[in-house]
Scaffold this active site. Sequence first.
Site, PDB file in Angstrom:
ATOM      1  N   ALA A 137       0.635   4.565  -3.613  1.00 55.29           N
ATOM      2  CA  ALA A 137       1.099   4.411  -5.020  1.00 55.29           C
ATOM      3  C   ALA A 137       1.532   5.794  -5.755  1.00 55.29           C
ATOM      4  CB  ALA A 137       0.603   3.261  -5.751  1.00 55.29           C
ATOM      5  N   ARG A 145      -4.640 -15.247   5.092  1.00 58.39           N
ATOM      6  CA  ARG A 145      -6.064 -14.758   5.345  1.00 58.39           C
ATOM      7  C   ARG A 145      -7.090 -15.820   4.622  1.00 58.39           C
ATOM      8  NH1 ARG A 145      -4.845  -8.724   4.221  1.00 58.39           N
ATOM      9  NH2 ARG A 145      -3.696  -8.492   5.998  1.00 58.39           N
ATOM     10  N   GLU A 182      -2.367  -1.077  -5.950  1.00 61.61           N
ATOM     11  CA  GLU A 182      -3.308  -2.253  -5.905  1.00 61.61           C
ATOM     12  C   GLU A 182      -4.107  -2.258  -7.315  1.00 61.61           C
ATOM     13  OE1 GLU A 182      -6.231  -1.964  -2.691  1.00 61.61           O
ATOM     14  OE2 GLU A 182      -7.395  -3.736  -3.426  1.00 61.61           O
ATOM     15  N   ARG A 209      -2.770 -12.121  -1.042  1.00 62.44           N
ATOM     16  CA  ARG A 209      -1.993 -11.135  -0.413  1.00 62.44           C
ATOM     17  C   ARG A 209      -1.590 -11.321   0.966  1.00 62.44           C
ATOM     18  NH1 ARG A 209      -2.000  -6.437   2.173  1.00 62.44           N
ATOM     19  NH2 ARG A 209      -4.196  -6.055   2.009  1.00 62.44           N
TER      20      ARG A 209
HETATM   21  C1  FAD Z   1      -9.349  -1.381   5.725  1.00 60.48           C
HETATM   22  C2  FAD Z   1      -7.976  -1.644   5.028  1.00 60.48           C
HETATM   23  C3  FAD Z   1      -7.082  -1.840   5.831  1.00 60.48           C
HETATM   24  C4  FAD Z   1      -5.781  -2.382   5.053  1.00 60.48           C
HETATM   25  N1  FAD Z   1      -4.678  -2.571   5.871  1.00 60.48           N
HETATM   26  C5  FAD Z   1      -3.564  -2.936   5.196  1.00 60.48           C
HETATM   27  C6  FAD Z   1      -2.394  -3.084   5.975  1.00 60.48           C
HETATM   28  O1  FAD Z   1      -2.458  -3.026   7.276  1.00 60.48           O
HETATM   29  N2  FAD Z   1      -1.365  -3.284   5.515  1.00 60.48           N
HETATM   30  C7  FAD Z   1      -1.284  -3.577   3.980  1.00 60.48           C
HETATM   31  O2  FAD Z   1      -0.031  -3.671   3.522  1.00 60.48           O
HETATM   32  N3  FAD Z   1      -2.561  -3.317   3.294  1.00 60.48           N
HETATM   33  C8  FAD Z   1      -3.372  -3.100   3.817  1.00 60.48           C
HETATM   34  N4  FAD Z   1      -4.440  -2.794   3.306  1.00 60.48           N
HETATM   35  C9  FAD Z   1      -4.504  -2.561   1.747  1.00 60.48           C
HETATM   36  C10 FAD Z   1      -4.024  -1.262   1.199  1.00 60.48           C
HETATM   37  O3  FAD Z   1      -4.315  -0.187   1.965  1.00 60.48           O
HETATM   38  C11 FAD Z   1      -4.125  -1.014  -0.210  1.00 60.48           C
HETATM   39  O4  FAD Z   1      -3.937  -2.019  -1.104  1.00 60.48           O
HETATM   40  C12 FAD Z   1      -3.315   0.096  -0.505  1.00 60.48           C
HETATM   41  O5  FAD Z   1      -3.347   1.205   0.245  1.00 60.48           O
HETATM   42  C13 FAD Z   1      -3.599   0.564  -1.811  1.00 60.48           C
HETATM   43  O6  FAD Z   1      -3.039   1.779  -2.482  1.00 60.48           O
HETATM   44  P1  FAD Z   1      -3.167   2.579  -3.811  1.00 60.48           P
HETATM   45  O7  FAD Z   1      -2.156   3.618  -3.718  1.00 60.48           O
HETATM   46  O8  FAD Z   1      -2.773   1.361  -4.775  1.00 60.48           O
HETATM   47  O9  FAD Z   1      -4.615   2.689  -3.938  1.00 60.48           O
HETATM   48  P2  FAD Z   1      -5.488   3.844  -3.191  1.00 60.48           P
HETATM   49  O10 FAD Z   1      -5.068   4.140  -1.873  1.00 60.48           O
HETATM   50  O11 FAD Z   1      -7.103   2.967  -3.148  1.00 60.48           O
HETATM   51  O12 FAD Z   1      -5.727   5.265  -3.910  1.00 60.48           O
HETATM   52  C14 FAD Z   1      -6.500   4.978  -5.264  1.00 60.48           C
HETATM   53  C15 FAD Z   1      -6.111   6.605  -5.665  1.00 60.48           C
HETATM   54  O13 FAD Z   1      -6.980   6.667  -6.870  1.00 60.48           O
HETATM   55  C16 FAD Z   1      -7.814   7.581  -6.920  1.00 60.48           C
HETATM   56  N5  FAD Z   1      -8.613   7.405  -8.013  1.00 60.48           N
HETATM   57  C17 FAD Z   1      -9.563   6.126  -8.421  1.00 60.48           C
HETATM   58  N6  FAD Z   1     -10.135   6.214  -9.227  1.00 60.48           N
HETATM   59  C18 FAD Z   1      -9.885   7.393  -9.786  1.00 60.48           C
HETATM   60  C19 FAD Z   1     -10.399   8.066 -10.986  1.00 60.48           C
HETATM   61  N7  FAD Z   1     -11.362   7.399 -11.543  1.00 60.48           N
HETATM   62  N8  FAD Z   1     -10.287   9.321 -11.279  1.00 60.48           N
HETATM   63  C20 FAD Z   1      -9.166   9.657 -10.356  1.00 60.48           C
HETATM   64  N9  FAD Z   1      -8.610   9.429  -9.519  1.00 60.48           N
HETATM   65  C21 FAD Z   1      -9.059   8.003  -9.028  1.00 60.48           C
HETATM   66  C22 FAD Z   1      -8.080   7.953  -5.784  1.00 60.48           C
HETATM   67  O14 FAD Z   1      -8.720   9.167  -5.381  1.00 60.48           O
HETATM   68  C23 FAD Z   1      -7.163   7.691  -4.834  1.00 60.48           C
HETATM   69  O15 FAD Z   1      -6.350   8.875  -4.840  1.00 60.48           O
HETATM   70  C24 FAD Z   1      -5.784  -2.442   3.675  1.00 60.48           C
HETATM   71  C25 FAD Z   1      -6.872  -2.034   3.022  1.00 60.48           C
HETATM   72  C26 FAD Z   1      -7.921  -1.894   3.705  1.00 60.48           C
HETATM   73  C27 FAD Z   1      -9.236  -1.552   2.882  1.00 60.48           C
END
Ligand code: FAD
Lengths: 261, 263, 644
Positions: free
Chosen positions: C44, C337, C432, C442
């Site tokens: 994201a 799930r 997320e 989800r």
């Molecule tokens: C093992 C696993 C497998 C998955 N497989 C799938 C799949 O096959 N298909 C699917 O659709 N989804 C899957 N998911 C879910 C999906 O990966 C996540 O929901 C999604 O990638 C989240 O993306 P995001 O960008 O929201 O957050 P994230 O990728 O978690 O990024 C969070 C970011 O925020 C930063 N951050 C957090 N807190 C702070 C803070 N306080 N200060 C500064 N920076 C901070 C971190 O450094 C990071 O850069 C899976 C999840 C897991 C755990």
Amino acid sequence: MSNGNMNLTLKVWRQKNAQTAGKFVSYKAENISPDMSFLEMLDVVNESLTHKGDEPINFDHDCREGICGMCSLYINGHPHGPKRGVTTCQLHMRTFHDGETITIEPWRAEAFPIVKDLAVDRSAFDRIQQAGGYVSVNTGGVPDGNAIPIPKVIADEAFNSATCIGCGACVAACKNASAMLFVSAKITQLGLLPQGQPERYRRVQSMVAQMDEEGFGNCTNTGACEAECPKEIKLTNIARMNNDYFSAKLFRQEEIHEQNH
Amino acid sequence: MSEFKQTFNSSLGKKLIMALTGLFLCTFLIVHVGGNLLLFNNDNGFSFNVYANFLTHFPPIEVIAYLLYLSILVHALYGLILTVKNRKARPVGYAVATKSDASWSSKNMGLLGSILFLFIVIHMGDFWYRYHNDKNMGFKEYRTDLATGVTTVADYTPANAEFSHSVATENNVEIVRVKDLHTRVATSFSNIIYVLFYVIAMGAVAFHLLHGFQSAFRTLGWVHRKYTPIVYFIGTWLFAVIIPLAFAAMPVYYYYLSTQGAH
Amino acid sequence: MTLDAKIPQGPLAEKWSKHKFDLKLVNPANKRKYDIIVVGTGLAGASAAATLGELGYNVKAYCFQDSPRRAHSIAAQGGINAAKNYQNDGDSVFRLFYDTIKGGDYRAREANVYRLAEVSVNIIDQCVAQGVPFAREYGGLLDNRSFGGSQVSRTFYARGQTGQQLLLGAYSALNRQIHAGKVKMYTRHEMLDVVTIDGHAKGIVTRNMLTGAIDTHAAHAVLLCTGGYSNVFYLSTNAIGSNVTAAWRAHKRGALFANPCYTQIHPTCIPVTGDHQSKLTLMSESLRNDGRVWAPKTAAIAEQLRKGTLKADQVKEDDRDYFLERKYPAFGNLVPRDVASRNAKEMVEEGKGVGGSGFAVFLDFADAIKRLGEETVAAKYGNLFDMYYQITNENPYKQPMRIYPAVHYTMGGLWVDYNLSTTIPGLYALGECNFSDHGANRLGASALMQGLSDGYFVIPYTLGDYLAKIGPKKVDTSHPAFEQTKQDVIAHVNKLLALKGNKTVNEYHRELGHIIWEYCGMARTDAGLRKAKGLIQALKADFWKNAIVTGENEEVNASLERAGRVADFIELGELMIDDALMRKESCGGHFRVESQTADGEALRDDENFAFVAAWEFKGENQPEELHKEPLTFEAVHLSQRNYA
Ligand SMILES: Cc1cc2nc3c(=O)[nH]c(=O)nc-3n(C[C@H](O)[C@H](O)[C@H](O)COP(=O)(O)OP(=O)(O)OC[C@H]3O[C@@H](n4cnc5c(N)ncnc54)[C@H](O)[C@@H]3O)c2cc1C
Ligand code: HEM
Ligand code: SF4
Ligand code: FES
């Protein structure tokens, strides 16, 4: 809390920060279970250090499943430990035997200064990627995903190169602290795919220039990187990079500038 | 021009120079070993001396020779530069030496190269320098009866100091007068220390090229699923086995002859 | 406070296009006068930061890892959905929308989900253009696999490393903007608070994790892309560093937190082996395409398996209960799930669990290997099989895998409107971190889709509207609110550093996890939740007395970082309990034992609970206030989910 029967001696590099000198300190790791990962074993040691009010050993880690590339550690002469094709977080204590002494060092390279204890600064890798590890397309306005068919073998090969996790084990393993496996993996991935063609020769020059600036050593095709790479990135990538680089520098007609502003 | 400069100053550019000079030296090795096999001709050095003479007096070869000397210097210099730079890339070493899987020769190219350089200096001083500058080096006169094909040999003392070589045919006898490098070779190789040094140096050649030959191809970016195994094959068998063995056999053979007290 | 979701008028399929037209634009020359803060560089955050940079805004991006490439998105394995219908199997935007709404058990907002399905097709194109090496067929076209909760093949993948490849694509786009000077990247920086001025978000406070420096940063808008909070359970499939801190601190500054009790338990994870365990490893859902889930028919056989006197492959076909295929013949092993997880739990509770601990069922590939050959199976799942082998030391080509559910994803998160704006104007939540698109459950492969949709295709439009309205007047950190917030953060840090008790932060975290898993995990009861609330309150009090935090602020201090995160998790945990208590129905991942059908399926109560629960922080140790956003459904007809 731990529930195993292995007892180990750890010789761990402790160093407060890049400015102060470091040294090895010995610790006992007791009641270690063979099912623990190496990092979980360190967790156990850290818990007991914390209980004593001592500072826990600092090391980088995050995903603990071998994909984020954050964990490191040079364990008994091997980056990511003696087992092939795994990262430290995927290394299990069953690889070691009871009573063993394990020496744990940080990655050593001029371009990877120590942050604290076993953690090093790998931002040089980011800067190399920033220099050109991309396809210059803006969001939107791109063709349909199926507009350009890509032979499966090419896609698969590009994928193999793309699996690099940027951990730096290649640099740590290389006697010359060369980053060429890492750099070439990206160059190869994008160089193989049709999407990467327009900037293929620009990219290789920019990335190599940045790599040189960061102070990494030079490849002598020793192959330690390939042997230690947890993602088993092939040495062939480096040859591909060389090829593209020499084509760009010596044979291409068009004026190709490195991507600097 | 500056683009070339930049290229050759880059890490990859320096490697390119190593690889190109290295491969050039490899091609030379083939020629050199081929010529030197004449040492095994039991003809009192006739063919060898003629060959040595040819090498030094045929202009295109002379040009190539200077290219060769330059290559050696450049190759050694860049080897040195790279080795120093690589050391600098890891200022603080590991307490536990690396146990990573990598061939011994690949990790010791600098050492092997240094042995080679030392060898080349001594070797060239001994044969090349003397051949060109040693006024005391003798001449031989080979007389071949063209009817019978029988060759006889005798020492020859030139009339003037400028004499280098001559070929003439008189009465159906071909008379060839050349510098006698062959005797110099034989003398040198009767010294066991010298022979050992040569053999060790050839060991260094073997290991240097066991890694170096294929490495040069990688450096140039010539890696191919189908052809790379061939490169490995040549690198291993020709450059790391046959050529060093052939070279090493020469001093050993001459030493053996010297112990037999006759040649 | 009334919650206005700002859902555009008009027919579902036209809402987004119409809205895009209605949104105000920032003219190109003015864009560079705006500063935007993006916290988090996962799918994201990286996609948002890159795209906003491309548009010309000045972006500052933050992450706590040493590189944006390491965000937790990297770990996603299985794939990403898109309504491309490349397989010609009847997929469409509407079907993806419908599956997602139904999969979410009718607790998501129709308009958001429809938009998600709509832009899903653009995501694939974008990623391909960036050089993401998706799996392909021999003809050179993109390959698809199927995922749980759908009957079409619409999941795009890159072996078992889809998240990695997508993130590296977004990371490359981000790198390009960093190189161009449009994004300034702050790695190893943890955001610890939001700065608001006159109710609008104008900046953040961060701690530099290398030096301990606590700094303020100003901008016209702040985007939180900080991921999910599964780690409230201590053991989850999330990365160790994943945390709720950024979202929680924003919550405490006035952003409402929606549906915190909606958490997803993933059915196929590697079972726990002992107390030392620091995280759980997911085995991608895609495995259920070819793997068959079973448990022994009787507890007696299970007992032998647990003792090791019988091996899994020796269990006779007749003694195996392929319980998902038996109960849900239409979807079989590919039920959503929550359904798969609950069924596994049931098996274990009936004494049919296997593995050393008894907390596992089998996922068997013997049939697939027979049908497709080992090579094909390896090509599809090789890296997952390897991973399983690494961890368990058992060869899944020979023995069935042992799997058990584990916490994996959090549908709850910061409440956002259709524009992804939280209840604090100028503060947005993406990925997320927000609650928006998945309802109470989800579907697989849709989180990646949502993260990228939010970042690449939604926020660039909706943010412009806000910016155009507030105007490009410079914001800087000279306003006293910055200093004030910074002092609050320093006080909080010092309070943590003063803790020199006798229990490690990790021990508190593990305890918290046990409580939440036990009482707010796969099945929840009124009594259990009430008990848990007391336990958490006691834990919190104890934490602030007896925890140990070592070291000082002005250095790298993992102990301090951890303590701050766990303190926030404890508070969040309590809110989860409140939310779960309030929601007396069962829906999706939230299974209230009191509310089930005759055959044990989740029983929704649409009359009373068809709303989003958004909680407002009312002060330390005060009960939070519930706000309801009613959910209305125009395009789909609410029905009891049925996968049989
Ligand atoms: C093992 C696993 C497998 C998955 N497989 C799938 C799949 O096959 N298909 C699917 O659709 N989804 C899957 N998911 C879910 C999906 O990966 C996540 O929901 C999604 O990638 C989240 O993306 P995001 O960008 O929201 O957050 P994230 O990728 O978690 O990024 C969070 C970011 O925020 C930063 N951050 C957090 N807190 C702070 C803070 N306080 N200060 C500064 N920076 C901070 C971190 O450094 C990071 O850069 C899976 C999840 C897991 C755990
Ligand atoms: C003068 C003495 C020599 C020195 C100091 C020397 C040194 C080196 C060093 C340090 C390398 C490693 C560089 C690398 O692998 O990238 C190298 C490579 C090589 N050397 Fe030498 N060498 C010498 C002589 C020779 C000779 C006589 C030959 C051939 C007959 C030769 C052939 C090669 C080849 C082919 C390579 C591989 C180049 C590559 O890897 O790209 N070298 N040499
Ligand atoms: S090439 Fe291998 S060792 Fe090097 S950074 Fe990438 S994954 Fe790590
Ligand atoms: S912790 Fe992520 S690769 Fe090891």
